[in-house]
Design a protein around this motif. Sequence first.
Motif, PDB file in Angstrom:
ATOM      1  N   ASP A 176      42.145  21.826 -10.032  1.00 22.26           N
ATOM      2  CA  ASP A 176      43.050  22.898  -9.624  1.00 22.26           C
ATOM      3  C   ASP A 176      42.479  24.238 -10.068  1.00 22.26           C
ATOM      4  O   ASP A 176      42.775  24.741 -11.156  1.00 22.26           O
ATOM      5  N   LEU A 177      41.657  24.843  -9.215  1.00 23.78           N
ATOM      6  CA  LEU A 177      40.998  26.103  -9.551  1.00 23.78           C
ATOM      7  C   LEU A 177      42.005  27.240  -9.697  1.00 23.78           C
ATOM      8  O   LEU A 177      41.857  28.107 -10.572  1.00 23.78           O
ATOM      9  N   GLU A 178      43.041  27.245  -8.857  1.00 26.79           N
ATOM     10  CA  GLU A 178      44.052  28.309  -8.933  1.00 26.79           C
ATOM     11  C   GLU A 178      44.743  28.296 -10.295  1.00 26.79           C
ATOM     12  O   GLU A 178      44.990  29.349 -10.895  1.00 26.79           O
ATOM     13  N   HIS A 179      45.057  27.093 -10.791  1.00 28.74           N
ATOM     14  CA  HIS A 179      45.672  26.963 -12.120  1.00 28.74           C
ATOM     15  C   HIS A 179      44.740  27.536 -13.182  1.00 28.74           C
ATOM     16  O   HIS A 179      45.176  28.296 -14.060  1.00 28.74           O
ATOM     17  N   LEU A 239      42.177  29.729 -12.956  1.00 26.78           N
ATOM     18  CA  LEU A 239      41.984  31.180 -12.893  1.00 26.78           C
ATOM     19  C   LEU A 239      43.238  31.923 -13.345  1.00 26.78           C
ATOM     20  O   LEU A 239      43.146  32.965 -14.018  1.00 26.78           O
ATOM     21  N   GLY A 240      44.399  31.414 -12.994  1.00 19.70           N
ATOM     22  CA  GLY A 240      45.639  32.043 -13.430  1.00 19.70           C
ATOM     23  C   GLY A 240      45.784  32.017 -14.940  1.00 19.70           C
ATOM     24  O   GLY A 240      46.190  33.023 -15.559  1.00 19.70           O
ATOM     25  N   LYS A 241      45.448  30.894 -15.557  1.00 23.27           N
ATOM     26  CA  LYS A 241      45.530  30.776 -17.011  1.00 23.27           C
ATOM     27  C   LYS A 241      44.518  31.695 -17.690  1.00 23.27           C
ATOM     28  O   LYS A 241      44.823  32.345 -18.699  1.00 23.27           O
ATOM     29  N   LEU A 242      43.296  31.746 -17.161  1.00 26.19           N
ATOM     30  CA  LEU A 242      42.272  32.604 -17.763  1.00 26.19           C
ATOM     31  C   LEU A 242      42.640  34.080 -17.656  1.00 26.19           C
ATOM     32  O   LEU A 242      42.357  34.869 -18.558  1.00 26.19           O
ATOM     33  N   ALA A 243      43.270  34.448 -16.566  1.00 21.92           N
ATOM     34  CA  ALA A 243      43.646  35.849 -16.370  1.00 21.92           C
ATOM     35  C   ALA A 243      44.753  36.304 -17.306  1.00 21.92           C
ATOM     36  O   ALA A 243      44.937  37.509 -17.528  1.00 21.92           O
ATOM     37  N   SER A 244      45.493  35.358 -17.872  1.00 25.29           N
ATOM     38  CA  SER A 244      46.613  35.719 -18.734  1.00 25.29           C
ATOM     39  C   SER A 244      46.405  35.327 -20.197  1.00 25.29           C
ATOM     40  O   SER A 244      47.277  35.559 -21.032  1.00 25.29           O
ATOM     41  N   THR A 245      45.247  34.752 -20.517  1.00 24.80           N
ATOM     42  CA  THR A 245      45.022  34.295 -21.889  1.00 24.80           C
ATOM     43  C   THR A 245      44.824  35.472 -22.847  1.00 24.80           C
ATOM     44  O   THR A 245      44.346  36.541 -22.454  1.00 24.80           O
ATOM     45  N   THR A 246      45.185  35.255 -24.088  1.00 26.94           N
ATOM     46  CA  THR A 246      44.936  36.254 -25.138  1.00 26.94           C
ATOM     47  C   THR A 246      43.868  35.758 -26.119  1.00 26.94           C
ATOM     48  O   THR A 246      43.588  36.428 -27.121  1.00 26.94           O
ATOM     49  N   VAL A 247      43.269  34.605 -25.842  1.00 26.79           N
ATOM     50  CA  VAL A 247      42.260  34.042 -26.736  1.00 26.79           C
ATOM     51  C   VAL A 247      41.001  34.913 -26.734  1.00 26.79           C
ATOM     52  O   VAL A 247      40.471  35.232 -25.668  1.00 26.79           O
ATOM     53  N   PRO A 248      40.514  35.320 -27.907  1.00 26.05           N
ATOM     54  CA  PRO A 248      39.254  36.078 -27.955  1.00 26.05           C
ATOM     55  C   PRO A 248      38.120  35.247 -27.366  1.00 26.05           C
ATOM     56  O   PRO A 248      37.936  34.076 -27.737  1.00 26.05           O
ATOM     57  N   THR A 249      37.372  35.831 -26.448  1.00 29.23           N
ATOM     58  CA  THR A 249      36.343  35.085 -25.718  1.00 29.23           C
ATOM     59  C   THR A 249      35.019  35.821 -25.759  1.00 29.23           C
ATOM     60  O   THR A 249      34.950  37.018 -25.471  1.00 29.23           O
ATOM     61  N   LEU A 250      33.976  35.096 -26.125  1.00 30.63           N
ATOM     62  CA  LEU A 250      32.615  35.627 -26.133  1.00 30.63           C
ATOM     63  C   LEU A 250      31.787  34.825 -25.148  1.00 30.63           C
ATOM     64  O   LEU A 250      31.726  33.599 -25.242  1.00 30.63           O
ATOM     65  N   MET A 251      31.158  35.507 -24.205  1.00 29.83           N
ATOM     66  CA  MET A 251      30.281  34.851 -23.250  1.00 29.83           C
ATOM     67  C   MET A 251      28.861  35.360 -23.468  1.00 29.83           C
ATOM     68  O   MET A 251      28.634  36.566 -23.582  1.00 29.83           O
ATOM     69  N   ILE A 252      27.918  34.423 -23.548  1.00 30.42           N
ATOM     70  CA  ILE A 252      26.507  34.746 -23.752  1.00 30.42           C
ATOM     71  C   ILE A 252      25.723  34.156 -22.578  1.00 30.42           C
ATOM     72  O   ILE A 252      25.984  33.033 -22.157  1.00 30.42           O
TER      73      ILE A 252
END
Length: 297
Positions: free
Chosen positions: A222-225, A227-240
């Motif tokens: 469920d890609l929509e689920h 992306l929706g969760k990622l757009a509203s998360t408050t978890v600090p995220t580091l991408m390398i």
Amino acid sequence: MSVAEATAPIREESTSRFVQTKRWKLHYNEAGQGHPVIFLHGTGPGASGWSNFSQNVAPLAKTHRVITLDSPGWGKSDVFDCTGESRNGANAQAVALLMDELGIDKAAIVGNSMGGAATLQFMADYPDRITHAVTMGSGVFAMPNIFSPGGGPPQGFKVIVETYRDPSPENFRRLVEVMVYDSSFVTDELTKERSVNALAVKDHLANWLKWPMGNPKGPYGDLEHLLGKLASTTVPTLMIHGRDDRTVPMETSLRTSAIIPNSRLVIFNRCGHWAQLEHAAEFDRLLLGFLNQYPVA
């Protein structure tokens, strides 16, 4: 812990553990004390938690409880045929089940490639159990035109598939070569390690080839689920991401980081798909700084 235990080298054999969860028997390595940091490896024949992150364990274990997990269908964990199921969903579930058995309420999750995708899935599926999210050479692969902006699978992914089909010494050397920018990392020791790991459980190879990305709808289901969760998360995220990554294009992280509100993206120059290996010291400093910037209450 005695002085001898605290100063002893951290080796695979001494840190190797097994745990029976409600779904799989999982293998992991564990060292150190403190807030848990769980490392998730990428895909590919011969991959495992220890093979991906052995060089990063000791620096992190000085201040954190470090766990490197073999996902179901890899390493010493149970054989797993994920046909018809979201691969990332299963990998995220495995982390949650592992945490349940080890009595871990919350943890920082750090993942390379497929492990990074599982980290993002875990953040969507178990938002109350993750304190920090870190990905390397990863992102949401299923977004349109992001996995292969030039058309067709990237070179690294083609080599992964070819090595699963023909796990020969020559293909394992090609696999390591395509994963790194600096050819000095293409050693006989590393290529042999990947080959030995892969051939130890041949069912892992066969099961991956049944459907490399798991669910026919894609690795996320469920890609929509998601992306929706990622757009509203408050978890600090580091991408390398390595600028010279030939397996997952850098644009994957660029677009994924734009979705996550509390995220940052760091690009390593002269770096391929294994940032944690090619730039281990810089990666360790960056990871520790990020963990310390967002302390856990």
